[in-house]
Design an enzyme around this catalytic site. Sequence first.
Site, PDB file in Angstrom:
ATOM      1  N   PRO A 133      -4.184  11.473   4.550  1.00  0.00           N
ATOM      2  CA  PRO A 133      -5.179  12.236   3.769  1.00  0.00           C
ATOM      3  C   PRO A 133      -6.264  11.296   3.266  1.00  0.00           C
ATOM      4  CG  PRO A 133      -3.153  11.923   2.509  1.00  0.00           C
ATOM      5  CD  PRO A 133      -2.886  11.387   3.885  1.00  0.00           C
ATOM      6  N   LEU A 134      -7.476  11.476   3.746  1.00  0.00           N
ATOM      7  CA  LEU A 134      -8.571  10.539   3.480  1.00  0.00           C
ATOM      8  C   LEU A 134      -9.634  11.221   2.623  1.00  0.00           C
ATOM      9  CD1 LEU A 134      -8.808   9.284   7.144  1.00  0.00           C
ATOM     10  CD2 LEU A 134      -7.886   7.981   5.242  1.00  0.00           C
ATOM     11  N   GLN A 154      -2.288  17.520   0.202  1.00  0.00           N
ATOM     12  CA  GLN A 154      -1.859  16.507  -0.754  1.00  0.00           C
ATOM     13  C   GLN A 154      -2.363  16.868  -2.146  1.00  0.00           C
ATOM     14  OE1 GLN A 154      -3.520  12.373  -1.139  1.00  0.00           O
ATOM     15  NE2 GLN A 154      -1.498  11.763  -0.410  1.00  0.00           N
ATOM     16  N   CYS A 201      -2.483   6.650  -5.440  1.00  0.00           N
ATOM     17  CA  CYS A 201      -3.892   6.450  -5.761  1.00  0.00           C
ATOM     18  C   CYS A 201      -4.039   5.319  -6.773  1.00  0.00           C
ATOM     19  CB  CYS A 201      -4.495   7.733  -6.322  1.00  0.00           C
ATOM     20  SG  CYS A 201      -6.268   7.620  -6.598  1.00  0.00           S
ATOM     21  N   GLY A 254      -0.447   1.029   6.740  1.00  0.00           N
ATOM     22  CA  GLY A 254      -1.181  -0.174   6.383  1.00  0.00           C
ATOM     23  C   GLY A 254      -1.548  -1.048   7.564  1.00  0.00           C
ATOM     24  N   ASP A 255      -2.852  -1.306   7.746  1.00  0.00           N
ATOM     25  CA  ASP A 255      -3.376  -2.321   8.677  1.00  0.00           C
ATOM     26  C   ASP A 255      -3.142  -2.010  10.152  1.00  0.00           C
ATOM     27  OD1 ASP A 255      -4.083  -3.609   6.402  1.00  0.00           O
ATOM     28  OD2 ASP A 255      -2.597  -5.198   6.540  1.00  0.00           O
ATOM     29  N   ARG A 267      -7.389   3.860   7.449  1.00  0.00           N
ATOM     30  CA  ARG A 267      -8.671   3.210   7.757  1.00  0.00           C
ATOM     31  C   ARG A 267      -8.842   2.974   9.251  1.00  0.00           C
ATOM     32  NH1 ARG A 267      -8.977  -2.126   4.584  1.00  0.00           N
ATOM     33  NH2 ARG A 267      -6.732  -2.023   4.879  1.00  0.00           N
TER      34      ARG A 267
END
Length: 691
Positions: A352-353, A406, A437, A539-540, A562
Amino acid sequence: MKLLGLGRAFYTLPVTWPRPAPFVITASGSMAAVAAGVAPVSARFLTSKEQFHAFLRAGGEPSGRGGGEDGEEVEEKKEDEDEDVGSPQSEPPAKRVRPEEPGQDGESREEDGAAEKEPAERKRARGQNKSRPCMKPTRYEQNRLCPSVTQGCAEKCYFGARCRFLHDVGEYMAAKPGDLGHSCVLFQTFGKCVYGVTCRFAQSHLGAGYQNIVNADLAKQWEGKTLVRNNLSKDLQHQLRKKKFNFKKADEYLRGLAKPHGDGGKGGKATGCSAEEQEVPNCTTAQEGLEDGPECPVRPEQGEDPKPDAWQSGEEPSSIKTAGPVTDEDLIKLRACEKKKLEIQGKLYLAPLTTCGNLPFRRICKRFGADVTCGEMAVCTNLLQGQSSEWALLKRHHTEDIFGVQLEGAFPDTMTKCAELLNQTIEVDFVDINVGCPIDLVYKKGGGCALMTRTNKFEQIVRGMNSVLDVPLTVKIRTGVQEKMNVAHKIIPKIREWGASMVTLHGRSREQRYTRGADWDYIAECARIASPMPLFGNGDILSYEDANRALQMGVSGIMIARGALIKPWLFTEIKEQRHWDISSSERFGILKDFTSYGLEHWGSDTQGVEKTRKFLLEWLSFLCRYIPVGLLEHLPQKINERPPYYMGRDYLETLMASQNVDDWIKISEMLLGPVPTSFTFLPKHKANSYR
């Protein structure tokens, strides 16, 4: 080795490919080693900052390469942003941004403005969440046409003579800005454009006398089909605003929290499920996987015998009068083992962005292979108030086959009521609680990461939401609040016990935000602790090698955040196990599809066009970080490596590499026409995650 297939260029390289030290061309023409943290672009593509921007200003005319500034542009990586941002005269003073400022992983909200201001000599324009300059719709069009005219019912205008909008179509058309193109995506797709004369592509569907043309055959194909679900109806909005919505299950659960328990504990303290577990018969099948853990305590439904000790102390609530026959639903509770299970192990989960994870962007990711999608973080209190802008975050496109929403909140009453509201009014496959968050606006109110330190409220929220939902409940957390004090491994077993179906763990703490690397060793440890409850790692992940290494850690699946913003075709790369050397024209085609989806979602009138432009520009602040595969000295690109200045293989590829807002606006004008007069844009996210 280069492979060609399906019109795409792919590269496959061993995971242990050697990593020579990257370098940059200096002013004297020599090569200087690039410090760690800068992406390894091949030397023949490297250039200086001045030549890079000169090339773009010249519209692609070559001005020579090389001639850097003795590596000064590389040293600027120590600063937050070394590019000039467009329209400086309209930008507010830059804020001091800490190293852990959020980039974009699904939990970025507006900062509360407590950050200090920098010394004058170091001020630079950056991304800013609060007090950003923005143009209001009245700045786009001085005179707007009344919606009743567009819908063909001008005589029924609610405001009548008091209406502040125009009702004369001829007067409106005389002042209307010129059309942006000859083809309307709504008319071409659905056979009818509901925006009529206000559409910025109206010339493709206007006849004599400004009559809106309809392609009857094409329109009939879409008749009766629901393309976007989870809309907020006027009736529901009225109920919420007048506080007339019935939260029966949530009220029963909350009344139980308010009563003193037999052990003498405080009334607001969650004390487990002992009383209610006596009521719920054991399932014949083992509750494992997504449904591990006891059902949450709820007040007995009408028709049940309210005799457990937990409910006998104190005054009994007044019975609710009902009308009509008693159904099985009134008598039988939904047990944990009977809940719909969330079967997503091994699937690719789009995070969720916030801001960028809108419906048009999710459609792009679905097209490239995302299996699971989730709406942007929605604040439960805003949903309970019936705010249209917040409900828009819950909309679901028909192509999203596994979709969740979310929620963010800090208290069990609002979160439980919101869960029951969504359970009754929208179609979702799961509901996720945001406990990751990191920003102050949410954290200082007790939400987001703060719930990891408020385990009592956290438990009440999870148990309460789980008791009112018919779909699985998931939780997204971070490793902890402080950088070197991980607490996720202590909380995860409790989350499983409280009844959550799945946990997603972002491998950073709140203090880290998006700096440094995600701790996948710790994620692997937590995955073992969470078993048999599924745990997704986050992550990453920016390449299929990153995804493969993550899956080897024992997680049930991976969430991509991302990485999807920087290269949405990452899902295709993971599924095909290849690096895609995507061309600039293919990337531009993706942006063109996004604008088409945006016009379809937000509208093709002036407001819709400018809203599409706004979200396109926000997304471009991430897309510019992508470095084409064919330009890299070695693969893969790392998510926290800053791209140096480089010349692409054509003008468009170079333009897409610019981190200058003016160049992003130029790209938007190639797709959506000229920006309005006095247009300003300051990106919400220009993260310093390269540190």
